[in-house]
Each structure stands twice: as C-alpha cells, then as structure tokens.
Design a protein around this motif. Structure first.
Motif, PDB file in Angstrom:
ATOM      1  N   LEU A   1       0.826  -1.204   0.000  1.00  0.00           N
ATOM      2  CA  LEU A   1       0.000   0.000   0.000  1.00  0.00           C
ATOM      3  C   LEU A   1       0.860   1.254   0.000  1.00  0.00           C
ATOM      4  O   LEU A   1       0.568   2.226  -0.710  1.00  0.00           O
ATOM      5  N   ASN A   2       1.930   1.247   0.782  1.00  0.00           N
ATOM      6  CA  ASN A   2       2.809   2.419   0.832  1.00  0.00           C
ATOM      7  C   ASN A   2       3.529   2.639  -0.495  1.00  0.00           C
ATOM      8  O   ASN A   2       3.755   3.777  -0.905  1.00  0.00           O
ATOM      9  N   SER A   3       3.862   1.553  -1.186  1.00  0.00           N
ATOM     10  CA  SER A   3       4.540   1.690  -2.466  1.00  0.00           C
ATOM     11  C   SER A   3       3.616   2.240  -3.538  1.00  0.00           C
ATOM     12  O   SER A   3       4.069   2.783  -4.541  1.00  0.00           O
ATOM     13  N   GLU A   4       2.311   2.135  -3.311  1.00  0.00           N
ATOM     14  CA  GLU A   4       1.326   2.646  -4.272  1.00  0.00           C
ATOM     15  C   GLU A   4       0.744   3.986  -3.829  1.00  0.00           C
ATOM     16  O   GLU A   4      -0.232   4.460  -4.403  1.00  0.00           O
ATOM     17  N   SER A   5       1.336   4.583  -2.801  1.00  0.00           N
ATOM     18  CA  SER A   5       0.755   5.813  -2.249  1.00  0.00           C
ATOM     19  C   SER A   5       1.164   7.062  -3.017  1.00  0.00           C
ATOM     20  O   SER A   5       0.614   8.143  -2.803  1.00  0.00           O
ATOM     21  N   THR A   6       2.127   6.929  -3.906  1.00  0.00           N
ATOM     22  CA  THR A   6       2.556   8.087  -4.684  1.00  0.00           C
ATOM     23  C   THR A   6       1.540   8.407  -5.773  1.00  0.00           C
ATOM     24  O   THR A   6       0.643   7.624  -6.067  1.00  0.00           O
ATOM     25  N   VAL A   7       1.699   9.554  -6.377  1.00  0.00           N
ATOM     26  CA  VAL A   7       0.810   9.953  -7.468  1.00  0.00           C
ATOM     27  C   VAL A   7       0.886   8.925  -8.588  1.00  0.00           C
ATOM     28  O   VAL A   7       1.978   8.522  -8.999  1.00  0.00           O
TER      29      VAL A   7
ATOM     30  N   LEU B   1     -13.210  -5.663   4.040  1.00  0.00           N
ATOM     31  CA  LEU B   1     -12.607  -5.307   2.764  1.00  0.00           C
ATOM     32  C   LEU B   1     -12.693  -3.792   2.631  1.00  0.00           C
ATOM     33  O   LEU B   1     -13.762  -3.208   2.848  1.00  0.00           O
ATOM     34  N   THR B   2     -11.582  -3.158   2.286  1.00  0.00           N
ATOM     35  CA  THR B   2     -11.506  -1.704   2.222  1.00  0.00           C
ATOM     36  C   THR B   2     -10.931  -1.275   0.882  1.00  0.00           C
ATOM     37  O   THR B   2      -9.998  -1.903   0.371  1.00  0.00           O
ATOM     38  N   GLY B   3     -11.481  -0.212   0.316  1.00  0.00           N
ATOM     39  CA  GLY B   3     -10.982   0.321  -0.940  1.00  0.00           C
ATOM     40  C   GLY B   3      -9.820   1.270  -0.733  1.00  0.00           C
ATOM     41  O   GLY B   3      -9.783   2.009   0.262  1.00  0.00           O
ATOM     42  N   ASN B   4      -8.863   1.255  -1.641  1.00  0.00           N
ATOM     43  CA  ASN B   4      -7.699   2.136  -1.563  1.00  0.00           C
ATOM     44  C   ASN B   4      -7.465   2.774  -2.931  1.00  0.00           C
ATOM     45  O   ASN B   4      -7.228   2.081  -3.916  1.00  0.00           O
ATOM     46  N   ARG B   5      -7.577   4.104  -2.974  1.00  0.00           N
ATOM     47  CA  ARG B   5      -7.349   4.873  -4.200  1.00  0.00           C
ATOM     48  C   ARG B   5      -8.375   4.595  -5.300  1.00  0.00           C
ATOM     49  O   ARG B   5      -8.108   4.825  -6.470  1.00  0.00           O
ATOM     50  N   LEU B   6      -9.549   4.095  -4.943  1.00  0.00           N
ATOM     51  CA  LEU B   6     -10.609   3.918  -5.928  1.00  0.00           C
ATOM     52  C   LEU B   6     -11.264   5.263  -6.225  1.00  0.00           C
ATOM     53  O   LEU B   6     -11.433   6.088  -5.310  1.00  0.00           O
ATOM     54  N   SER B   7     -11.643   5.493  -7.477  1.00  0.00           N
ATOM     55  CA  SER B   7     -12.428   6.689  -7.793  1.00  0.00           C
ATOM     56  C   SER B   7     -13.784   6.580  -7.121  1.00  0.00           C
ATOM     57  O   SER B   7     -14.206   5.486  -6.718  1.00  0.00           O
TER      58      SER B   7
END
Length: 273
Positions: free
Chosen positions: A69-75, A222-228
């Motif tokens: 998750l942290n590796s995908e936290s960038t723009v 279950l949790t969404g991360n960076r979903l529109s």
C-alpha cells in the motif's frame, strides 16, 4: 428538453461505467487456506459476472500489505482493495468510514476447545499447550487465558486456522482458542467450553467468566484504496449485495461458523472500528 437530454447523457455514462471491466488486486494479510480465501472464493466469481475482477494476493502478514500500500501511495498509484482483521499486530492503514469500507465480511468470536469432556478435566494437568492465531491481540488474549487456566499453560501461535487444526489433530496442543473451534470440534470429536463473545452459547461459558477479559470478535473487512468515487460506489454496491444473498449467509454461518455483519454500512463501520 435540455434536462431530458442531460438525464439521458448521465444515464448513458453511468451504464458505460458499469459495463466496463474493473480489475482490482485484493491484498490479504494471511496465507492461503484461511477464512478470507473462503470469502474471496465466494465473492469473486459472482463479481466477475458483473465486470469486477478480484485477484487476491495472499501476502501472509499485515506488514507486507502495508508495504505494498505504501509503495502505491505516490501519485499514479493504482487502485486496489485490501482485507484487514481487527486483531492484526499492525495499525490499520486508514480509519474506517462509509467512504472507504466496502464491507464487513464476517465477525468471528473465538472458541476455547479441547478433546476432554470438560474444561475442569484439564485442572492439575501440567504444561498445557494452548494454540492461538498469530497477531498481537490474539497472543495477549491467549496469555491472559493461560494465566487463568494455570498449570504452566503455554501459548503457541500459528499462522492460520488450518495450521491450528493440524496441530490439534496431531496432539501438538491440548487446547485451541480459534474462530473455527466448533467446526474443528465437530470434525475431531472435541468439545468447546467457552466463547469470546459477550453472551454464552449452549453448553459453553464466556471466556470473560474465566479470565475477566473483554468480549472480542475478529472483524474481517474489505476496504478500498485509491478507488475513484464511481468505482468505489460500484464495488461497495457489489459487496453489500452479496452479503445479502442466501449463499453468502450459508457460507458464513454454516460453513465458516462465523457471524453475519449488520445490514447497514453505517453499522458495519461501527462494528469494525
């Protein structure tokens, strides 16, 4: 007339969005063979029929989930979903609310079970071994219960319920404290003596009455991360719809021996916090 055209355009965009395939990795902080795999095996095929493709990645630990998750936290990081349990050793990635929680998939009280006819039969037995799932809260609960049981009871942690079952069947451990206790007990001619929920079940007492601990259940989410916003609404609707099906209820209650979550997303958020 302009309003009608606008409405038609909006409906067309919505229909197109719903018809598009949405592919999402699901990060799971446990190994294959556990309860979350059973859940994903149930949820994923039905979701795929509606264009939502879940690809579970069983990472084994919450630390590895956080690392991804942290590796995908960038723009530009890709959207994904992660599973989480409230008894993990890690702090959750984000505070839960109705804008990121896709659903509480099950609530799992743990059961204290063994192979003797009653818990009192273990009194005076030295070097008892109590099996619990890994995780800080599980270990803490196990240690508290071990003190109440006495006789130098030792707590041994295992990666998942499958590993606990193997240890129980092979007599590596004397007692188990595990959400699937009744299932293991039924399969292996054992007895469950206590449950960690607030109310006792037939033939059992509460673990609280043994060690003074607070009632607890393992809440699986279950949790969404960076979903529109549109994708989140679509996936949340899918998950909540599946929670209401007879097939999912049968899975949770009869096959997994868990408890169903509340019906509303607001109540699920409160349970998961």
């Amino acid at each position: 007339m302009k309003k009608i055209y606008s409405l038609i355009a909006a409906l067309t965009l919505c229909t197109n969005a719903m018809s598009q395939t949405l592919e999402l990795e699901v990060l799971v902080p446990s190994r294959p063979g556990g309860a979350m795999q059973q859940i994903m095996n149930s949820v994923a095929p039905a979701a795929a029929q509606r264009g939502i493709i879940f690809t579970p990645k069983y990472l084994g630990t919450c630390e590895k989930v956080l690392e991804v998750l942290n590796s995908e936290s960038t723009v530009g990081g890709k959207p994904m979903v992660y599973a989480w349990f409230n008894d993990l050793a890690c702090q959750p990635p984000a505070a839960l609310n109705s804008r990121n929680l896709l659903g509480v998939m099950a609530n799992s009280p743990s059961y204290l079970c063994g192979k003797k006819a009653s818990l009192s039969a273990y009194r005076g037995v030295d070097n008892l071994k109590l099996a619990v799932n890994s995780g800080a809260d599980n270990l803490k609960r196990g240690e508290q219960l071990a003190k109440a049981l006495g006789s130098g009871t030792r707590v041994i942690s295992y990666a998942n319920s499958g590993a606990i079952k193997t240890a129980f069947v092979s007599d590596e451990v004397d007692l188990i404290l595990n959400p699937t206790g009744p299932v293991l007990a039924k399969e292996n001619s054992a007895t469950c003596y206590a449950v960690t929920s607030a109310a006792a079940e037939p033939g059992m007492v509460t673990v609280n009455s043994l060690d003074g601990s607070s009632p607890i259940g393992v809440v699986m989410t279950l949790t969404g991360n960076r979903l529109s916003a549109a994708d989140f609404a679509r996936v949340q609707t899918e998950i909540q719809s599946q929670l209401r099906t007879p097939e999912y209820r049968d899975l949770v209650i009869h096959k997994m021996n868990r408890q169903m979550p509340p019906a509303s997303i607001e109540a699920q958020v409160q349970l998961a916090k």
